[in-house]
Design an enzyme around this catalytic site. Structure first.
Site, PDB file in Angstrom:
ATOM      1  N   HIS A  68      45.409  37.949  39.104  1.00 33.00           N
ATOM      2  CA  HIS A  68      46.084  37.792  40.395  1.00 33.00           C
ATOM      3  C   HIS A  68      45.102  37.344  41.471  1.00 33.00           C
ATOM      4  CE1 HIS A  68      50.220  39.413  39.796  1.00 33.00           C
ATOM      5  NE2 HIS A  68      49.651  39.792  38.671  1.00 33.00           N
ATOM      6  N   PHE A 116      42.749  43.333  45.284  1.00 36.22           N
ATOM      7  CA  PHE A 116      43.827  44.085  45.926  1.00 36.22           C
ATOM      8  C   PHE A 116      45.148  43.380  45.628  1.00 36.22           C
ATOM      9  CE2 PHE A 116      46.621  44.419  49.703  1.00 36.22           C
ATOM     10  CZ  PHE A 116      46.883  45.775  49.652  1.00 36.22           C
ATOM     11  N   LEU A 118      49.427  43.561  46.010  1.00 39.30           N
ATOM     12  CA  LEU A 118      50.565  44.156  46.716  1.00 39.30           C
ATOM     13  C   LEU A 118      51.761  43.226  46.555  1.00 39.30           C
ATOM     14  CD1 LEU A 118      51.497  46.428  48.758  1.00 39.30           C
ATOM     15  CD2 LEU A 118      50.989  44.782  50.561  1.00 39.30           C
ATOM     16  N   LYS A 179      68.515  59.277  51.343  1.00 39.55           N
ATOM     17  CA  LYS A 179      67.916  60.269  52.239  1.00 39.55           C
ATOM     18  C   LYS A 179      68.910  60.606  53.341  1.00 39.55           C
ATOM     19  CE  LYS A 179      63.765  62.239  53.230  1.00 39.55           C
ATOM     20  NZ  LYS A 179      62.981  63.033  52.245  1.00 39.55           N
ATOM     21  N   LYS A 190      67.083  49.355  75.217  1.00 43.39           N
ATOM     22  CA  LYS A 190      67.782  48.442  76.118  1.00 43.39           C
ATOM     23  C   LYS A 190      69.139  49.032  76.504  1.00 43.39           C
ATOM     24  CE  LYS A 190      69.686  43.747  76.235  1.00 43.39           C
ATOM     25  NZ  LYS A 190      69.896  42.510  75.427  1.00 43.39           N
ATOM     26  N   THR A 239      62.343  58.341  48.828  1.00 38.74           N
ATOM     27  CA  THR A 239      63.201  58.643  49.979  1.00 38.74           C
ATOM     28  C   THR A 239      62.369  58.922  51.232  1.00 38.74           C
ATOM     29  OG1 THR A 239      63.341  61.000  49.386  1.00 38.74           O
ATOM     30  CG2 THR A 239      65.023  59.531  48.494  1.00 38.74           C
ATOM     31  N   ASP A 240      61.134  59.382  51.052  1.00 39.80           N
ATOM     32  CA  ASP A 240      60.259  59.550  52.208  1.00 39.80           C
ATOM     33  C   ASP A 240      59.946  58.195  52.840  1.00 39.80           C
ATOM     34  OD1 ASP A 240      58.468  61.399  53.821  1.00 39.80           O
ATOM     35  OD2 ASP A 240      56.982  59.946  53.092  1.00 39.80           O
ATOM     36  N   PHE A 349     107.657  71.753  69.170  1.00 43.26           N
ATOM     37  CA  PHE A 349     107.782  71.491  67.744  1.00 43.26           C
ATOM     38  C   PHE A 349     109.081  72.135  67.293  1.00 43.26           C
ATOM     39  CE2 PHE A 349     106.514  72.194  63.155  1.00 43.26           C
ATOM     40  CZ  PHE A 349     106.650  70.855  62.821  1.00 43.26           C
ATOM     41  N   ILE A 414     102.238  66.652  66.434  1.00 44.10           N
ATOM     42  CA  ILE A 414     100.920  66.023  66.399  1.00 44.10           C
ATOM     43  C   ILE A 414     101.034  64.629  65.804  1.00 44.10           C
ATOM     44  CG2 ILE A 414      98.585  66.197  65.435  1.00 44.10           C
ATOM     45  CD1 ILE A 414      98.856  69.207  65.487  1.00 44.10           C
TER      46      ILE A 414
END
Length: 494
Positions: A68, A116, A118, A179, A190, A239-240, A349, A414
């Site tokens: 790589h 490295f 990624l 999560k 905004k 999930t973290d 009612f 209702i």
């Protein structure tokens, strides 16, 4: 795009040529995978190809890693790597940025003995730079394994670019994970301004000085099947990580509403993780109200101090799925939940079926205490994101419309109440297609029927069980009600 049938019918050399670039300059992996056919799905193919690497000896794995290129380099690399690095912005580095990447890559190689790596799809050059800095702190074995994991991810992305799963037999199963209770707070979002004004509500917008949201994120896709069946976490997004992704993207969100934030996050998730097929996001607003402040001998709303509201809750739900390179919103709605309203008189009612099972007395004037969940959908989902605030429907306005109709209406049931609330909402907001209700009857039980010198009574909480109703008011209902009202008004005028 190729299908699994195409791959399964190829001779070994054609298959090797087709999949030879999935693992950088390591076509032997594709050649070996030919003997593992048939491939039942993209995930099955990916699992078998990565399995070949996992079964290889340490020296061979190191060779795969060293094939790589270094991220940010200007040296020759495969066309796939060129495209991936271009999309991450690494091909347009300023001279200073290029020198920084070069220095860090050299430092990484000197420390670990391999480049490295990624999976950069969906990442920015800032993301990559940060990951490089953080991973420099790891131990060599940890980085060796992480490099392989990143290579497996890259392979999955590359497979997805050339193979379609169209026509395959899809397994009918529930398969997702996610999560919940991802709390995120932001100051000085905004402001929401320019909303349509309606007679029933004083709502004019939100200053968004303090914004809170409780998000639930659920993702799905065939790529996650190995994590369930084989304990293979190669493509699992922790999930973290989901939590951090949501919270950090609240900082870069430039809109004004929760609906818009969910739309933004859903697209960013699916853009970043191309092996995800579906995402469902639910965002519940955490409202804050400005407290009074006495300034310059005048009582005003504080611009600094807020209290968290404890009233009804509003939330938004968005579901998105990937089809090829297209992201489609399959469902979007907004709702207000647990709106509790009591009207002390003007409610009846009567006229219901009476038989040997009936013990409830008829009542011509009762207090009526209802819990309401009200949801609404837009004809054009873009209206939900408030890009045009005048077409956005705020939960505060729906709340005020519900209470106004309750105030005005002599309520025989209702069911009748929620029907008319829905019709009014659709009359005020023609951009909506329908309004749905889940209502509960929590009308109090009478304790003291008469109080001398007062028209009041004493009540207590009703005993369970409680009655409930579900109903959707459609655009057609609203049009019929409008015609009926016009006809009645015409008759009175005549």
């Amino acid at each position: 795009m190729l299908t699994m049938d195409d791959l399964n019918q190829m001779d070994t050399q054609t298959l090797t040529d087709t999949l030879g670039s999935i693992f950088e300059h390591s076509s032997w992996i594709a050649e070996k995978s030919a003997a593992l056919r048939p491939f039942s799905s993209l995930s099955d193919l990916h699992r078998k190809m990565t399995g070949i690497v996992k079964a290889a000896d340490r020296e061979t794995q190191l060779d795969v890693i060293n094939k790589h290129p270094r991220l940010g380099t200007k040296k020759t690399m495969s066309s796939e790597s060129i495209k991936e690095q271009q999309n991450a912005g690494l091909s347009k580095l300023e001279q200073q940025e290029y020198e920084e990447f070069l220095k860090l890559n050299e430092h990484y190689y000197d420390r670990f003995g391999f480049p490295f790596i990624l999976a950069v799809k969906g990442k920015t050059k800032q993301d990559i730079h940060q990951a490089l800095l953080e991973r420099l702190e790891n131990e060599r074995e940890s980085e060796f394994q992480q490099a392989l994991i990143e290579i497996y991810r890259i392979a999955r992305f590359r497979l997805a670019d050339i193979i379609t799963e169209k026509g395959e037999t899809q397994m009918k199963r529930t398969m997702s994970y996610g999560k919940g209770n991802v709390f995120a707070y932001r100051t000085f979002l905004k402001p929401l301004t320019g909303v349509k004004q309606i007679p029933e509500s004083s709502f004019t917008g939100r200053d968004n000085t303090v914004v809170g949201v409780d998000v639930t994120c659920e993702i799905g896709g065939d790529a996650f099947l190995p994590s369930f069946t084989d304990g293979d976490n190669t493509l699992v997004v922790a999930t973290d990580s989901m939590k951090n992704f949501i919270q950090r993207h609240l900082a870069s969100y430039e809109g004004t509403t929760t609906e818009g934030f969910l739309h933004y996050v859903a697209h960013r998730f699916l853009d970043t993780y191309s092996h995800m097929d579906t995402i469902t996001l639910t965002g519940e607003d955490i409202p804050f109200e400005a407290m009074p402040a006495y300034e310059e001998k005048e009582l005003t709303a504080s611009r600094l101090v807020f209290r968290r509201s404890r009233n009804e809750r509003s939330r938004s739900v968005l579901k998105a799925e990937r089809s090829g390179n297209t992201i489609t919103i399959t469902e979007q709605y907004s709702e207000i939940m647990d709106l509790q309203l009591v009207k002390v008189s003007g409610n009846s009612f009567a006229g219901f079926i009476r038989d040997e099972y009936t013990t409830l007395p008829e009542d011509g004037n009762r207090p009526l205490f209802v819990y309401l969940n009200i949801s609404w959908q837009y004809e054009n989902t873009n209206d939900a994101y408030a890009s045009d605030p005048a077409r956005y429907v705020a939960a505060e306005q729906v709340r005020d419309l519900a209470s106004t109709v309750f105030h005005e209406l002599e309520t025989p049931s209702i069911q009748h109440l929620i029907y008319h609330i829905g019709c009014r909402i659709l009359a005020r907001f023609p951009q909506l297609t329908d309004v749905s209700f889940q209502s509960q009857n929590h009308t109090w039980d009478t304790v003291v029927e008469e109080i001398p010198g007062s028209k009041g009574k004493v009540y207590t909480e009703p005993r369970p069980p409680f009655g409930f109703q579900r109903f959707t008011v459609t655009r057609e209902d609203a049009e019929k009600e409008k015609q009926k009202t016009a006809k009645t008004a015409g008759s009175l005028k005549a």
